[in-house]
Design a protein around this motif. Structure first.
Motif, mmCIF file in Angstrom:
data_model
loop_
_atom_site.group_PDB
_atom_site.id
_atom_site.type_symbol
_atom_site.label_atom_id
_atom_site.label_comp_id
_atom_site.label_asym_id
_atom_site.label_seq_id
_atom_site.Cartn_x
_atom_site.Cartn_y
_atom_site.Cartn_z
ATOM 1 N N LEU A 29 0.837 -1.195 0.000
ATOM 2 C CA LEU A 29 0.000 0.000 0.000
ATOM 3 C C LEU A 29 0.884 1.262 0.000
ATOM 4 O O LEU A 29 1.318 1.718 1.063
ATOM 5 N N PRO A 30 1.194 1.801 -1.198
ATOM 6 C CA PRO A 30 1.972 3.044 -1.217
ATOM 7 C C PRO A 30 1.135 4.198 -0.662
ATOM 8 O O PRO A 30 -0.048 4.313 -0.996
ATOM 9 N N CYS A 31 1.725 5.016 0.198
ATOM 10 C CA CYS A 31 0.992 6.107 0.862
ATOM 11 C C CYS A 31 1.694 7.436 0.607
ATOM 12 O O CYS A 31 2.897 7.551 0.878
ATOM 13 N N ASP A 32 0.957 8.399 0.131
ATOM 14 C CA ASP A 32 1.513 9.740 -0.065
ATOM 15 C C ASP A 32 1.605 10.429 1.299
ATOM 16 O O ASP A 32 0.585 10.770 1.897
ATOM 17 N N PRO A 33 2.837 10.649 1.805
ATOM 18 C CA PRO A 33 2.971 11.178 3.171
ATOM 19 C C PRO A 33 2.652 12.663 3.270
ATOM 20 O O PRO A 33 2.587 13.199 4.376
ATOM 21 N N SER A 34 2.425 13.325 2.121
ATOM 22 C CA SER A 34 2.146 14.764 2.190
ATOM 23 C C SER A 34 0.673 15.038 2.498
ATOM 24 O O SER A 34 0.293 16.178 2.753
ATOM 25 N N LEU A 35 -0.148 13.988 2.450
ATOM 26 C CA LEU A 35 -1.579 14.197 2.714
ATOM 27 C C LEU A 35 -1.856 14.141 4.221
ATOM 28 O O LEU A 35 -1.140 13.499 4.974
ATOM 29 N N ASP A 36 -2.915 14.798 4.611
ATOM 30 C CA ASP A 36 -3.254 14.849 6.038
ATOM 31 C C ASP A 36 -4.050 13.629 6.502
ATOM 32 O O ASP A 36 -3.862 13.148 7.617
ATOM 33 N N GLU A 37 -4.961 13.125 5.616
ATOM 34 C CA GLU A 37 -5.873 12.067 6.056
ATOM 35 C C GLU A 37 -5.090 10.839 6.500
ATOM 36 O O GLU A 37 -4.201 10.375 5.786
#
Ligand code: ADP
Ligand code: MG
Length: 358
Positions: A29-37
């Motif tokens: 599961l790649p996760c964009d760390p710049s998002l808040d959610e």
């Protein structure tokens, strides 16, 4: 049941880790760390990274606070060139002479390191960005002070990298050294499996083992090196899968992506089987053509990113079991390209020719 693997970062490396997990049913599961959610994480998820630096957001805090987050110390040390170079010195791993550019630094301090220097931003540089060249007699820029390290310019003969992995039980395994072609600080092409690099392999493995053991590291790590007069100097480390290991998708089993998944989920690790020579050519700010698929042994990996000048938007792997066949495929692909784009492939062809006739 194998744990799910969440990746800090959702660029091409996360995408290729996900692709590598699919055949085994390993969920990545790649996760964009710049998002808040926040992400919905499970207690037994494993968290690993495809980038060293990320913004401080509720999501990145959530991911790094999870008990399954691996390699916190390694990532923290390697993301800052000051602590990274200090680590290399501490471990007596060969590296270019350097100094920290402190807030009160003067050109006299710089001159103590060498006549010609590369000034590198401590954090956040990549593909040669955040770097300056400095020569004796030139002023030091204010923006370097407290932000950069200064490194002696190394008149290297060539650049190589070692990609390896360490398991939870401490076992370390490695691919053969990769030869890399960088231009303007960015990787253009790699050749994996060259016989002539074998004499450097033991030293490289010894150093990367020392580094991974010191950091109690688990997963794939890459070590970029300069070759100077037949000896190695470590340039930098990457606590993740690496562009110079992309050829392993075609010429090794397992690939660096599967190797990383195996290491972090405590699956069996062994020295990857490598089948002869492979070439990787980076697609930098350019589209690809379906005509290339007529070339035997040519695999296109397209990252589905917007094309911008110089941006890594894909890569092409070339692999065939017999050297003569590989040479024919490189020649065939080069002929399909505009003349200006052929030089990385011609470089690879030359290297393969020299290696097989040695
Ligand atoms: P990046 O994080 O952008 O990859 P690097 O430190 O690897 O930064 O530098 C990019 C490239 O710049 C290297 O691959 C090499 O070609 C060149 N370079 C970096 N440091 C030096 C040095 N000390 N001497 C000579 N060339 C260097
Ligand atoms: Mg580099």
């Amino acid at each position: 049941m194998l744990p799910r693997i969440a990746i800090i970062g959702n660029g091409q490396l996360g995408r290729m880790l996900k692709q590598a997990g699919a055949p085994m049913g390993i969920e990545v599961l790649p996760c964009d760390p710049s998002l808040d959610e926040p992400v919905e994480l499970k207690p037994d998820d494993v968290i690993t990274v495809e980038q060293e630096l990320w913004p401080d957001t509720p999501r990145s805090r959530q991911l790094t606070a999870h008990p399954g987050f691996l390699n916190a110390r390694a990532t923290q040390l390697i993301r800052d060139r000051l602590s990274e170079k200090s680590l290399l010195d501490h471990l007596k791993v060969g590296t270019a002479p350097w100094c920290n550019v402190t807030p009160d630094h003067t050109t006299e301090h710089l001159a103590l390191v060498g006549d010609k220097l590369v000034i590198k931003r401590r954090q956040g540089g990549y593909d040669g960005r955040g770097q300056w060249r400095w020569k004796q007699g030139e002023p030091a820029l204010d923006e370097w002070l407290g932000e950069c390290i200064a490194e002696k310019m190394i008149p290297f003969d060539e650049e190589v990298s070692l990609v390896g992995a360490r398991g939870h039980d401490g076992k370390c395994v490695f691919y053969p050294l990769t030869l890399n072609l960088h231009q303007q600080g960015i990787l253009h092409a790699s050749v994996g499996g060259l016989k002539r690099l074998q004499p450097l392999q033991a030293q490289a493995e010894e150093w990367l083992t020392r580094i991974m053991v010191e950091l109690d590291y688990v997963g794939v790590m890459a070590m970029e090196c300069f070759v100077v007069d037949g000896t190695l100097l470590v340039n930098e480390l990457a606590p993740r899968v690496h562009n110079s290991g992309h050829w392993t998708q075609a010429g090794a089993n397992p690939s660096q992506f599967q190797l990383h998944l195996r290491a972090v989920t405590d699956l069996p690790l062994f020295t990857p089987a490598v089948d002869g020579l492979s070439v990787m050519w980076n697609l930098l700010g350019r589209d690809w053509s379906t005509d290339w698929l007529a070339v035997p042994g040519c695999d296109v990996h397209w990252y589905e990113k917007d094309i911008r000048p110089g941006r890594k938007v894909g890569h092409v792997n070339l692999h065939r079991g017999a050297v003569a066949d590989l040479q024919a495929s490189i020649t065939q692909l080069a002929a399909l390209l505009p003349e200006d784009d052929r030089s990385p492939l011609h470089w690879a062809l030359h290297e393969i020719q020299a290696d097989s006739s040695a």
